[in-house]
Design a protein around this motif. Structure first.
Motif, PDB file in Angstrom:
ATOM      1  N   GLY A 196       0.791  -1.223   0.000  1.00  0.00           N
ATOM      2  CA  GLY A 196       0.000   0.000   0.000  1.00  0.00           C
ATOM      3  C   GLY A 196       0.822   1.272   0.000  1.00  0.00           C
ATOM      4  N   LEU A 197       2.158   1.149   0.041  1.00  0.00           N
ATOM      5  CA  LEU A 197       3.003   2.340  -0.016  1.00  0.00           C
ATOM      6  C   LEU A 197       2.884   3.016  -1.385  1.00  0.00           C
ATOM      7  CD1 LEU A 197       6.260   1.034   1.737  1.00  0.00           C
ATOM      8  CD2 LEU A 197       4.490   2.513   2.701  1.00  0.00           C
ATOM      9  N   PRO A 198       3.013   4.350  -1.435  1.00  0.00           N
ATOM     10  CA  PRO A 198       2.856   5.066  -2.712  1.00  0.00           C
ATOM     11  C   PRO A 198       3.830   4.603  -3.794  1.00  0.00           C
ATOM     12  CG  PRO A 198       2.836   6.599  -0.865  1.00  0.00           C
ATOM     13  CD  PRO A 198       3.209   5.266  -0.300  1.00  0.00           C
ATOM     14  N   GLU A 199       5.029   4.174  -3.394  1.00  0.00           N
ATOM     15  CA  GLU A 199       6.013   3.732  -4.381  1.00  0.00           C
ATOM     16  C   GLU A 199       5.640   2.397  -5.029  1.00  0.00           C
ATOM     17  OE1 GLU A 199       7.937   6.542  -1.641  1.00  0.00           O
ATOM     18  OE2 GLU A 199       6.664   4.786  -1.406  1.00  0.00           O
ATOM     19  N   ASN A 316      -1.790   6.500  13.804  1.00  0.00           N
ATOM     20  CA  ASN A 316      -1.364   7.659  13.024  1.00  0.00           C
ATOM     21  C   ASN A 316      -1.317   8.932  13.862  1.00  0.00           C
ATOM     22  OD1 ASN A 316      -1.179   5.971  10.875  1.00  0.00           O
ATOM     23  ND2 ASN A 316      -2.887   6.807   9.725  1.00  0.00           N
ATOM     24  N   SER A 317      -2.332   9.131  14.713  1.00  0.00           N
ATOM     25  CA  SER A 317      -2.360  10.353  15.522  1.00  0.00           C
ATOM     26  C   SER A 317      -1.211  10.377  16.527  1.00  0.00           C
ATOM     27  CB  SER A 317      -3.701  10.484  16.243  1.00  0.00           C
ATOM     28  OG  SER A 317      -3.892   9.426  17.162  1.00  0.00           O
ATOM     29  N   GLU A 327       3.843  12.443   5.812  1.00  0.00           N
ATOM     30  CA  GLU A 327       4.210  11.620   4.653  1.00  0.00           C
ATOM     31  C   GLU A 327       5.110  10.450   5.043  1.00  0.00           C
ATOM     32  OE1 GLU A 327       7.114  15.097   4.927  1.00  0.00           O
ATOM     33  OE2 GLU A 327       4.936  14.772   5.077  1.00  0.00           O
ATOM     34  N   LYS A 328       5.698  10.496   6.253  1.00  0.00           N
ATOM     35  CA  LYS A 328       6.560   9.407   6.703  1.00  0.00           C
ATOM     36  C   LYS A 328       5.816   8.377   7.546  1.00  0.00           C
ATOM     37  CE  LYS A 328      10.368  11.239   5.035  1.00  0.00           C
ATOM     38  NZ  LYS A 328      11.091  10.601   3.895  1.00  0.00           N
ATOM     39  N   ILE A 329       4.604   8.726   7.986  1.00  0.00           N
ATOM     40  CA  ILE A 329       3.869   7.836   8.901  1.00  0.00           C
ATOM     41  C   ILE A 329       3.599   6.453   8.301  1.00  0.00           C
ATOM     42  CG2 ILE A 329       1.622   7.520  10.028  1.00  0.00           C
ATOM     43  CD1 ILE A 329       1.714  10.432  10.845  1.00  0.00           C
ATOM     44  N   PRO A 330       3.203   6.337   6.995  1.00  0.00           N
ATOM     45  CA  PRO A 330       2.984   4.981   6.447  1.00  0.00           C
ATOM     46  C   PRO A 330       4.210   4.076   6.556  1.00  0.00           C
ATOM     47  CG  PRO A 330       2.065   6.642   4.989  1.00  0.00           C
ATOM     48  CD  PRO A 330       2.833   7.376   6.033  1.00  0.00           C
TER      49      PRO A 330
END
Length: 533
Positions: A196-199, A316-317, A327-330
């Motif tokens: 599920g990471l954007p990359e 996440n919170s 943007e680094k949380i995932p």
């Protein structure tokens, strides 16, 4: 016992395996290893993957729902309707799981354990096609239906796989082999987070492929599992195929002489002569397994209600409060999946040394402790800059505590508590409690969180504490015990024993039909000795 079975030198080598102190350690044959890995890849891995795969593409899926609605109705979707559709998309997975659980006994009776797993791959492949093609077709209903079918696959897989693994494993490694189910659930969760990471596949144009990937493990199992035998206990008990059972035992155990294993199963068969498969109602009414059923229900309820799902709500919170850029949380979230996997592997390595009881009681006890600390840190997280980091440590500790025991042992215990004729019905009961509790958490947690906020974790701490106390007083150790010995361990608490005539009949048949070798039927010998005592 001959020398290959027990050595007296400080270190004994048996078929390439060194055993400290000369004690015998059961070898993991190649067939056992392949059966556990392939079976879990197409079953529990997919369950874990589907738990986490919907998180990353959530905004893109909601946008797809909105576009489809606007194209059909000429106006944007109402926010409440969008929330409802998304809630249905997520929660219908649990409804499908309940349906799949209720189907297991019917399918398993006709097809057996192995072929139930094979047929189940059809549900996974169909679901993958529906969900992967939903964007192209412009029909969000295909995604919802696919999630339901994937739930059916999970319900069948999480019942059939533990049954299959518990019946093909020698009792010496039954716990370790059964823990493969939990390990692959954790690996599936981690794979869903990673892809599920954007990359990778977490982009708006690629999210359908996240669901199409589901077909790959299903196809691997579909082409691999046919080369492995059916459960020997199923063949002997329900098909009365002794030759096939002996062949299956030889394949799974990696040795030619399987007379002792066959005799153990035959001894159990003689005690349960003329007993057909029990229905769920008969199982619930039976006084002989009353406390086994109660323990399985409590174990599965605690498995789902212990609050692990609530952890994901705050992750996440809490990471954001600790100063981690959004943007680094995932990428940081991947650490939770890694901790899950490592803790499950650790449990699989030590379960035959420590036993089920310490891991289950210790796991829930540690979760109680860390939930209490997490409540304090969340309440005070604005008081000092280092407190959010302590919250992160508590989150990882809760996850590790869960996966080191409570995350996999419930499936093992369900397979160990019941005799062959009761096992399918027992897995229906366990699976129903599992999926209903899963659905209840998804439905009720938002209201609990809204009412109690950070104090909601005290509810889960109370559940974990109650579970630990119950298991301390009620749960017997099942490590390295036969099914008959486990039944006798519960007999005193049930205040009833199997009918005397069945045991007497089994003793008579045993004396008439076999040679008087003291070690040839340890199961029946132990069963009768305990009964007399």
């Amino acid at each position: 016992m001959d020398s290959p079975e027990l050595g007296f030198a400080p270190f004994t080598q048996r078929r390439g395996t060194w055993t400290p102190g000369g004690r015998r350690i059961k070898d993991w044959s190649c067939s056992l290893l392949v059966a556990s890995l392939v079976g879990a890849l197409g079953s529990s891995f997919l369950y874990g993957y589907n738990l986490s795969v919907v998180n990353a593409p959530t905004p893109y899926i909601k946008a797809f729902y909105n576009e489809s609605w606007e194209r059909r109705h000429g106006r944007p979707i109402d926010p409440d309707m969008l929330t409802l559709l998304w809630s249905v998309t997520v929660s219908i997975f649990a409804i499908g799981g309940l349906v799949g659980t209720l189907m297991v006994k019917m399918i398993g009776k006709v097809l057996g354990r192995k072929h139930t797993l094979l047929v189940n791959n059809g549900f996974a492949i169909l679901a993958a096609l529906l969900m992967a093609c939903s964007l192209q077709a412009g029909a969000f209903e295909m995604l919802i239906v696919g999630r339901f079918i994937m739930g059916v696959d999970g319900g069948i897989g999480l019942s059939a796989l533990p049954m299959y693994l518990s019946e093909i494993a020698p009792k010496e490694i039954r716990g370790s082999l059964g823990q493969v189910t939990a390990i692959f659930i954790c690996i599936g969760v981690f794979a869903g987070q990673l892809l599920g990471l954007p990359e990778l596949l977490g982009k708006e144009s690629n999210w359908p492929y996240l669901f199409g990937v589901i077909a790959v493990p299903a196809v691997v199992q579909l082409v691999s599992l046919p080369f492995l035998p059916e459960s020997p206990r199923y063949l002997l008990f329900e098909r009365h195929d002794q030759a096939g059972a002996e062949k299956a035992f030889r394949t799974f155990l990696g040795k030619e002489d399987v007379s002792q294993e066959v005799e153990e199963v035959l001894a159990e068969s003689r005690v349960q002569r003329n007993i057909r498969l029990a229905s769920v109602l008969e199982l619930l009414r039976s006084p002989f397994v009353r406390w086994q059923v109660i323990t399985v229900v409590i174990t599965m309820a605690c498995y789902q209600l212990c609050g692990l799902n609530a952890i994901w709500f705050y992750t996440n919170s809490i990471f954001g409060k600790a100063g981690i850029p959004p943007e680094k949380i995932p990428y940081i979230t991947l650490s939770t999946g890694g901790i899950e996997t490592l803790a499950a592997v650790f449990s699989g390595l030590v379960i035959e040394r420590l036993g089920r009881r310490p891991l289950l009681i210790g796991g829930f006890g540690l979760m109680t402790l860390f939930f209490g600390i997490l409540t304090i840190t969340l309440t005070l997280q604005d008081q000092a800059p280092w407190i959010p980091y302590l919250s992160i440590v508590c989150i990882l500790a809760v996850i590790a505590s869960f996966c080191s025991g409570p995350g996999g042992i419930p499936f093992i215990l369900t397979g160990e508590f019941f005799q062959q004729s009761q096992r399918p019905a027992a897995f229906i009961v366990a699976g129903s409690v599992n999926w209903l509790s899963n659905f209840a958490v998804g439905l009720l947690f938002p209201f609990i969180q809204r009412s109690l906020e950070t104090y909601c974790f005290l509810v889960f701490a109370a559940i974990c504490l109650a579970g630990a106390i119950y298991f301390y007083f009620v749960l017997p150790e099942t490590k390295n015990r036969t099914y008959a010995e486990i039944s006798m361990a519960f007999a005193k608490r049930n205040k009833t024993y199997p009918p005397e005539e069945k045991i007497d009949s089994a003793i008579t048949d045993d004396k008439v039909n076999r040679r008087p070798e003291p070690d040839s039927s340890p199961t029946l010998h132990n069963h009768v000795s305990n009964r007399i005592a």
